[in-house]
Write an enzyme that holds these catalytic residues in place. Structure first.
Site, PDB file in Angstrom:
ATOM      1  N   CYS A 113     -33.176 -19.297-133.381  1.00 35.40           N
ATOM      2  CA  CYS A 113     -34.109 -20.196-132.689  1.00 35.40           C
ATOM      3  C   CYS A 113     -34.938 -20.912-133.754  1.00 35.40           C
ATOM      4  O   CYS A 113     -36.155 -21.036-133.644  1.00 35.40           O
ATOM      5  CB  CYS A 113     -34.993 -19.441-131.696  1.00 35.40           C
ATOM      6  SG  CYS A 113     -35.885 -18.032-132.392  1.00 35.40           S
ATOM      7  N   ASP A 140     -30.432  -2.483-132.594  1.00 36.08           N
ATOM      8  CA  ASP A 140     -31.630  -3.055-133.196  1.00 36.08           C
ATOM      9  C   ASP A 140     -32.255  -1.998-134.094  1.00 36.08           C
ATOM     10  O   ASP A 140     -31.988  -0.803-133.947  1.00 36.08           O
ATOM     11  CB  ASP A 140     -32.631  -3.506-132.128  1.00 36.08           C
ATOM     12  CG  ASP A 140     -33.568  -4.595-132.645  1.00 36.08           C
ATOM     13  OD1 ASP A 140     -33.239  -5.786-132.497  1.00 36.08           O
ATOM     14  OD2 ASP A 140     -34.612  -4.250-133.224  1.00 36.08           O
ATOM     15  N   ASP A 179     -27.767 -12.952-133.140  1.00 38.30           N
ATOM     16  CA  ASP A 179     -28.982 -13.746-132.924  1.00 38.30           C
ATOM     17  C   ASP A 179     -29.992 -13.222-133.937  1.00 38.30           C
ATOM     18  O   ASP A 179     -30.819 -12.376-133.639  1.00 38.30           O
ATOM     19  CB  ASP A 179     -29.465 -13.574-131.488  1.00 38.30           C
ATOM     20  CG  ASP A 179     -30.705 -14.397-131.192  1.00 38.30           C
ATOM     21  OD1 ASP A 179     -30.997 -15.317-131.970  1.00 38.30           O
ATOM     22  OD2 ASP A 179     -31.394 -14.105-130.197  1.00 38.30           O
TER      23      ASP A 179
END
Length: 445
Positions: free
Chosen positions: A371, A270, A318
Site C-alpha cells: 500500500c 505473521d 502483502d
C-alpha cells in the site's frame, strides 16, 4: 459540547501529536479513551478537525510564516484553519475563544491581527512552493514529481481528501444484495456498489458498522477496495493451498477464504501474535475458521516455514511498507516517514520476496503487494527480482482480470504487467500489485 470546547480538544490533540510524533490514530484513541463522556457526534467533529490540521499542515505553516506569526502550535493553526478553510469571521472565532470552562482562552491582540491578515485569503497561494501546495515534505515531493510530473497536484489532491468507508461482502455468509438489505434494515442508506471489486460496497463516513447485524453475523468486513482488488488478483480457487505470508489482521486472508468458498487450505503467518489473534476471531465470525490456519513465525527465515518450500499454489506477500498509499486515512504518515525508513523497508521487502518465492510450487503464483506509492518499494524492487529470478515470469494483471481496473499510467510503466492504483484514478487507496508465475526455467534460487 460547546463549539469552543470542541476547538479546545482539537488544539490539545494537535499539540500532543506534534510533541510525541506518534501515530495520529493512537493519539486520538488515547485521548477519547480517557474521555468516554464525549459523545459520538462530538468525537467525529473533533477528529475531522484534527485530521484537517494535518492535511493542511504545510499550507497552514506557510501562511503563519508569511504573516510573520511566531507560533506554529495547535492554537495558531486552528485559528488559521477557521479563517482560511471555514471562512469564519473574527466575531465567530472570538465567540469560541471566550475563556469559558473547557473553551480556549480569549484571543490576544496578535491573534486578532493574524485573523485580520488572513481574512479573505484561501489555503492556496501562488507564492507557495510545489511541496507546500501538495502537502508533502521536500524529499517526498521530489521523488513523486519524477513519477507523476504534471499530474502530481491532482494525485495529491485526491490523497488529501478523506476516504469513504468500503466494505467487502463475505460470500460464505450471503450475497451483496443480502448485505444491502441487512444494512438498510439497520437504518443505513446511501449504499453504493464500488466500481471494481465485485463484492464491495461503499458508505459515507461516520457510519458505525460494528453495531450492525451484518457485521456481527460476519456478512461484511471493513476493507478498502484496493485490498479487495489485490485479493481478486490472487485468483484463489477452491481446493488450493495458499500462503498469506504477512497476514496481519487477516483481512485479505478472509477475502481469499471467501473466493475459495471455504474449500482448501490457507496458511496465515505473521510475526505478531496479537495480529493473528485478531485474525482468528475474524475468521470465526466469517465462518472461515475451518480452512484457515494461523501460525506465528520468527521471520522470513523461520525453520518451520522453510520446510514448506515449493508447496503452495499461491503465495501472497502483502509486505510491510511505508503505507504512503493510505494517506487519505493516515495523513500524518507523510510527516513521519523518511528516506532512511524507505531504505530499511526495501531491505526487508527484498528478503520477504526471496523467501516467498521459495514457497511457490511449479506453475503456482507469487503475488507481491504494497500500500505504498514509492517506486523504490514497488517497480524498482520487482524489476530486480525479475533480473535475478529467471524461474518466474510476470503475469499481466489484465490476463487475470480482463474487466478489472487499468494501471495508473506513469513514466516507464505504461506497458508493464503490474497494477498501480490511486484515489485520483480509481477512488481507492494507493496500492501496487505484481503477479509472477513459477516456471521450469532459471536458477530456482
Amino acid at each position: 459540547m460547546k463549539p469552543g470546547a470542541r476547538i479546545a480538544a482539537v488544539i490539545e490533540l494537535y499539540d500532543s501529536w506534534t510533541q510525541t510524533r506518534d501515530d495520529a490514530d493512537r493519539v486520538i484513541s488515547g485521548y477519547f479513551g480517557n474521555r468516554r463522556y464525549i459523545g459520538g457526534g462530538d468525537r467525529r467533529e473533533i477528529s475531522e478537525r484534527f485530521y484537517n490540521l494535518i492535511r493542511h499542515q504545510a499550507r497552514l505553516g506557510w501562511w503563519l510564516a508569511e504573516c510573520g506569526y511566531e507560533f506554529q502550535d495547535g492554537r495558531a493553526r486552528i485559528i488559521a484553519e477557521l479563517v482560511l478553510q471555514d471562512k469564519r469571521k473574527a466575531a465567530d472565532i472570538s465567540d469560541m475563544f471566550n475563556g469559558d470552562e473547557f473553551c480556549p482562552n480569549p484571543l490576544h491582540p496578535a491573534e486578532n491581527h493574524l485573523i485580520n491578515k488572513l481574512t479573505g485569503k484561501t489555503l492556496d497561494h501562488d507564492g507557495q512552493s510545489g511541496a507546500v501546495k501538495t502537502e508533502l515534505p521536500k524529499w517526498l515531493y521530489a521523488e513523486l514529481l519524477k513519477l507523476h510530473h504534471e499530474n502530481l497536484p491532482a494525485e495529491m489532491a485526491a490523497y488529501n481528501k478523506p476516504a469513504k468507508l468500503d466494505l467487502r461482502v463475505n460470500r460464505l455468509k450471503g450475497t451483496v444484495e443480502d448485505a444491502i438489505k441487512s444494512l438498510e434494515a439497520d437504518g443505513i442508506h446511501n449504499i453504493e456498489k464500488i466500481p471494481y471489486a465485485p463484492n464491495g460496497l461503499r458508505l459515507p463516513l461516520g457510519v458505525n458498522m460494528l453495531v450492525t447485524a451484518a457485521y456481527k453475523d460476519g456478512l461484511i468486513e471493513i476493507q478498502d477496495e484496493a485490498s479487495q482488488i489485490c485479493v481478486r488478483l490472487v485468483d484463489a480457487k477452491p481446493g488450493m493451498h495458499i500462503l498469506d505470508m504477512c497476514a496481519g489482521g487477516g483481512g485479505k486472508t478472509l477475502g481469499l477464504a471467501s473466493d475459495m468458498r471455504g474449500k482448501g487450505r490457507i496458511l496465515a503467518c505473521d510475526t505478531h501474535g496479537g495480529r493473528l489473534d485478531n485474525s482468528r476471531k475474524r475468521a470465526k465470525r466469517a465462518g472461515a475458521g475451518d480452512c484457515i490456519q494461523q501460525r506465528i513465525i520468527a521471520d522470513e527465515r523461520d525453520s518451520w516455514l522453510r520446510n514448506k518450500s515449493g508447496f503452495f499454489d499461491r503465495v501472497l506477500l502483502d509486505v510491510p511498507c511505508s503505507g504512503l498509499g493510505t494517506l487519505r486515512r493516515n495523513p500524518a504518515l507523510r510527516w513521519r516517514i523518511g528516506q532512511r525508513d524507505i531504505r530499511l523497508l526495501m531491505a526487508q521487502q527484498s528478503k520477504l520476496l526471496k523467501a516467498g518465492a521459495a514457497k511457490v510450487t511449479k506453475g503456482g503464483r507469487l503475488i507481491y503487494a504494497t500500500c505504498s506509492i514509492m517506486p523504490e518499494e514497488n517497480e524498482r524492487l520487482i524489476e530486480t527480482f525479475m533480473r535475478d529470478r529467471k524461474d518466474f515470469k510476470p503475469v499481466p494483471v489484465s490476463e487475470i482480470w480482463p474487466e478489472g481496473p487499468k494501471s495508473v499510467p506513469v513514466p516507464g510503466g505504461k506497458d508493464k504487467p503490474w497494477l498501480r492504483l490511486s484515489p485520483n484514478e480509481h477512488g481507492t487507496d494507493g496500492f501496487f500489485v505484481a503477479v509472477f508465475e513459477r516456471t521450469t526455467k532459471g536458477n530456482g534460487k
